[in-house]
Design a protein around this motif. Structure first.
Motif, short mmCIF file in Angstrom:
data_model
loop_
_atom_site.label_atom_id
_atom_site.label_comp_id
_atom_site.label_asym_id
_atom_site.label_seq_id
_atom_site.Cartn_x
_atom_site.Cartn_y
_atom_site.Cartn_z
N ARG A 60 -36.22 44.37 -0.68
CA ARG A 60 -34.93 45.11 -1.31
C ARG A 60 -33.78 44.21 -1.03
N LEU A 61 -32.91 44.45 -2.15
CA LEU A 61 -31.51 43.84 -2.18
C LEU A 61 -30.72 44.41 -0.90
N CYS A 62 -30.21 43.57 -0.08
CA CYS A 62 -29.63 44.22 1.05
C CYS A 62 -28.02 43.63 0.98
N GLY A 63 -27.90 42.45 0.26
CA GLY A 63 -26.43 42.35 0.40
C GLY A 63 -26.24 40.64 -0.70
N VAL A 64 -25.13 40.26 -0.90
CA VAL A 64 -24.94 39.30 -1.68
C VAL A 64 -23.95 38.36 -0.83
N GLU A 65 -24.06 36.93 -1.15
CA GLU A 65 -23.16 35.93 -0.70
C GLU A 65 -22.06 35.61 -1.90
N ALA A 66 -20.72 35.75 -1.71
CA ALA A 66 -19.94 35.50 -2.63
C ALA A 66 -19.52 34.03 -2.73
N LEU A 67 -19.96 33.10 -3.80
CA LEU A 67 -19.95 31.73 -3.97
C LEU A 67 -18.84 31.21 -5.08
N LEU A 68 -17.82 30.55 -4.69
CA LEU A 68 -16.67 30.00 -5.59
C LEU A 68 -17.37 29.10 -6.48
N ARG A 69 -16.84 29.38 -7.85
CA ARG A 69 -17.10 28.32 -8.82
C ARG A 69 -15.99 28.05 -9.80
N TRP A 70 -16.07 26.89 -10.39
CA TRP A 70 -14.74 26.42 -10.87
C TRP A 70 -15.42 25.60 -12.17
N ASN A 71 -15.22 26.15 -13.46
CA ASN A 71 -15.70 25.84 -14.69
C ASN A 71 -14.40 25.37 -15.36
N HIS A 72 -14.21 24.01 -15.41
CA HIS A 72 -13.00 23.32 -15.94
C HIS A 72 -13.30 23.10 -17.37
N PRO A 73 -12.10 23.64 -18.26
CA PRO A 73 -12.12 23.40 -19.65
C PRO A 73 -12.54 21.93 -20.08
N GLU A 74 -12.20 20.97 -19.37
CA GLU A 74 -12.85 19.56 -20.06
C GLU A 74 -13.67 18.81 -19.22
N LEU A 75 -13.76 19.27 -17.98
CA LEU A 75 -14.70 18.66 -17.00
C LEU A 75 -16.00 19.35 -16.69
N GLY A 76 -15.89 20.39 -17.36
CA GLY A 76 -17.27 21.40 -17.17
C GLY A 76 -17.19 21.96 -15.65
N PHE A 77 -18.50 22.35 -15.44
CA PHE A 77 -18.61 22.99 -14.11
C PHE A 77 -18.54 21.87 -13.05
N ILE A 78 -17.60 22.26 -11.87
CA ILE A 78 -17.30 21.36 -10.80
C ILE A 78 -17.98 21.61 -9.61
N SER A 79 -18.93 21.05 -9.00
CA SER A 79 -19.57 21.46 -7.71
C SER A 79 -18.67 21.88 -6.66
N PRO A 80 -18.81 22.90 -5.82
CA PRO A 80 -18.01 23.11 -4.75
C PRO A 80 -17.97 22.13 -3.72
N GLU A 81 -19.28 21.37 -3.63
CA GLU A 81 -19.26 20.29 -2.53
C GLU A 81 -18.25 19.37 -3.22
N LYS A 82 -17.75 19.25 -4.29
CA LYS A 82 -16.67 18.18 -4.50
C LYS A 82 -15.34 18.72 -4.44
N PHE A 83 -15.09 20.15 -4.86
CA PHE A 83 -13.64 20.40 -4.84
C PHE A 83 -13.30 21.23 -3.46
N ILE A 84 -14.23 21.81 -2.64
CA ILE A 84 -13.85 22.51 -1.42
C ILE A 84 -13.17 21.42 -0.47
N PRO A 85 -13.84 20.31 -0.24
CA PRO A 85 -13.18 19.29 0.56
C PRO A 85 -12.01 18.91 0.11
N ILE A 86 -11.69 18.87 -0.85
CA ILE A 86 -10.23 18.37 -1.70
C ILE A 86 -9.25 19.59 -1.29
#
Length: 609
Positions: free
Chosen positions: A381-407
């Motif tokens: 059964r579905l018991c919960g969700v994990e909220a995950l941050l995403r960044w879809n840049h208009p020119e650079l496209g989807f940028i991985s959290p592994e890139k922008f979180i450390p920044i």
């Protein structure tokens, strides 16, 4: 009675006139001589007074005074001389001034001294002398020749001041100005000055030099565990260790501040020498370091190396590039060394661009949350969700959290960004409830800086109140390293969050400290097995054994266990046999935007809280 004739009367009158004139002349002479004698007496009294004043001045002078003959035989010394040297006047009178010599003053100084005063000029300079008890002192001396009425030199007058303490103070001031007060190594100012000098030498000799930038790994936990005194002692010991290890090759060793050090190898014949020295430093740091009578601390270092002239022509450029290489080591996992490459510069430029764009994205609300389901192993059964941050840049496209979180963490955006994530997740939870969807628990990732920020717990309480979110529907995920980075502060804030009613989960367990004994002191309810173990279970027996052990030990401590990275039926079968509580991964669903997550929830069998 005889009477005088006219001629006799005239003669008598003339004689009387002469006698009167002579008497007046004698009186005037007597008066003049008396005045002269008076003036002479007054002058002698004045001279005697001046001599007395001069004598008192010399006797009471705070400076040491010596009068010698032309052969440097001492004829007079004042009380200050006796106080300074311990020699009494009657003891040293008749002795040569050489009795005071410490033999530390160069012969050239004495040669210049005698050439100056024998030519009738005044000499000024510094001389090291000995006191009667053998103690050395440094004095500033003025020696003047004394002339007689024929302008012949008859005596020499020496007036000196003890400047030993003054020189010591100057030395201390110089030390403070040019050296780090804690380790005694060169400071930032001296580093730049000396490095510029070495660069000039290298340029003239057409030679290379290496700049090595060293930063201790995880110094903050050590500082927090043992206090500032323990942290400072570790830095002192590191300074001594580096001094010993680099002595053969380095002319410059400096502490920039904090836990950053720089070493410079001049006239570098081959970069291999720099690589070998870096490895020697890393090897030396493998040994635990004694920081007090009872405790030893273990640390490592990340070292970046830049080579002149290939990696920079100025001190600033070489240090910047060595620093860039050092941070590249940090990104790769610490405890190693790297030479600077131009690709690293490109990476730095890319990070700068992303940092600027990320700041705009946060300000303009251009980020979004995706949600990945968590499924119960027993009932599917579905018991919960994990909220995950995403960044879809208009020119650079989807940028991985592994890139922008450390920044975000490096640029202190993580606090603002983290609060945005919390509020957005709360708002989404309420939105789903208002749409009639079942209530499920949302897990939110919390960074180290958030956890350690003063006022973080208060900001969470205010957000809960603002969105009217039940705290039992919220779970905060922190990594092992975040919990260990500042243990005391972590425990304090985690307990406060737990008291509010929020569940605490340790994320990526097994990749960090993996100390169940330490975790027992934290108010946590959930352990998440790192996906690297889960994804390798069907190929690697060790990974499977680690996952099984974490689940077993976690259950013994009363924790729920979540396995992330579940992608195959084999993963599910193995984790089911280990009695893992919750499963998360692409086998069930990739992270979904909110609209797609709503559709997933409508079709899923949902467990009730």
């Amino acid at each position: 009675m005889n009477t005088l004739n006219a001629e006799q009367q005239a003669q008598l009158s003339r004689r009387m006139n002469r006698e009167r004139l002579a008497r007046k002349s004698a009186e005037r002479l007597l008066e003049r001589k008396s005045l002269e004698l008076f003036n002479i007496n007054q002058s002698l009294q004045q001279t005697n007074n001046e001599i007395k004043k001069l004598s008192v001045a010399i006797e009471q002078s705070p400076n040491a005074v010596i009068i010698t003959d032309t052969d440097a035989i001492i004829e007079y010394t004042n009380p200050s001389f006796s106080q300074l040297t311990g020699w009494q006047a009657d003891e040293i009178r008749g002795k040569k001034t050489s009795i005071l010599s410490s033999h530390l003053t160069p012969d050239s100084t004495y040669k210049n001294l005698w050439e100056t005063i024998t030519s009738g000029q005044v000499w000024h300079g510094e001389i090291y002398n000995n006191k009667k008890n053998g103690e050395q002192y440094l004095e500033h001396v003025t020696i003047s020749p004394i002339f007689d009425e024929n302008h012949e030199i008859r005596h020499y007058l020496s007036i000196s001041e003890d400047i030993t303490l003054k020189k010591e103070y100057e030395k201390q001031i110089h030390q403070l100005a040019h050296h780090d007060s804690l380790t005694g190594l060169l400071n930032r100012y001296s580093l730049y000055d000396r490095l510029k000098h070495e660069i000039d030498n290298a340029e003239h000799q057409n030679a290379q030099l290496a700049v090595m930038f060293l930063d201790l790994d995880r110094f903050k936990p050590i500082n927090d565990t043992y206090g500032h005194k323990g942290g400072d002692q570790l830095l002192v010991e590191i300074g001594q260790l580096l001094t010993e290890v680099t002595a053969e090759h380095c002319t410059i060793l400096a502490r920039l501040g904090g836990d950053e050090f720089v070493a410079v190898i001049p006239f570098l014949e081959d970069p291999i020498i720099a690589a070998k020295l870096a490895q020697d430093i890393l090897t030396a740091l493998e040994e635990p370091i004694q920081i007090d009578k009872k405790h030893k601390a273990q640390t490592s270092a990340s070292i970046g190396i830049a080579i002149y002239p290939n990696d920079g022509l100025s001190a600033a450029e070489l240090l910047k590039n060595a620093d860039t290489a050092m941070y590249h080591v940090k990104d790769l996992g610490r405890g190693d060394y790297e030479f600077f490459t131009e690709d690293m510069n490109k990476a730095v430029e890319e990070r700068l661009i992303l940092a600027r764009e990320l700041k705009l994205a946060v300000a303009e609300n251009k980020l979004e949350l995706y949600y990945q389901p968590k499924i119960t192993q027993e009932s599917n059964r579905l018991c919960g969700v994990e909220a995950l941050l995403r960044w879809n840049h208009p020119e650079l496209g989807f940028i991985s959290p592994e890139k922008f979180i450390p920044i975000a963490e490096d640029n202190d955006l993580i606090i603002e960004l983290g609060l945005w994530v919390i509020k957005s997740a709360f708002a989404q939870l309420i939105s789903w409830q208002e749409k009639g969807l079942p209530s499920i628990k949302i897990a939110i990732n919390i960074s180290t800086k958030q956890l350690q920020t003063q006022g973080f717990v208060g900001s969470v309480e205010r957000a809960l109140h603002e969105f009217q979110v039940p705290p039992q529907l919220i779970e905060f995920e922190i990594t092992e390293s975040a919990a260990m980075d500042d243990p005391l502060k972590s425990i304090e804030n985690l307990k406060a969050l737990r008291n509010i009613g929020i569940d605490i989960a340790i994320d990526d367990f097994g990749t960090g400290y993996s100390s169940l004994a330490y975790l027992k002191s934290l108010p946590i309810q959930v352990l998440k097995i790192d996906k690297s173990f889960v994804m390798a279970m069907d190929k690697d027996e060790n990974s499977a054994a680690i996952a099984k052990a974490i689940i077993s030990l976690g259950h013994d401590l009363g924790y729920k266990i979540v396995a992330e990275g579940v992608e195959t039926q084999q993963h599910i079968d193995a984790l089911s046999s280990y009695h893992c509580d919750l499963l998360q991964g692409y086998f069930f669903s990739r992270p979904l935007p909110s609209i797609e997550m709503e559709k997933y929830m409508l079709s899923a069998d949902i467990c009730r809280h």
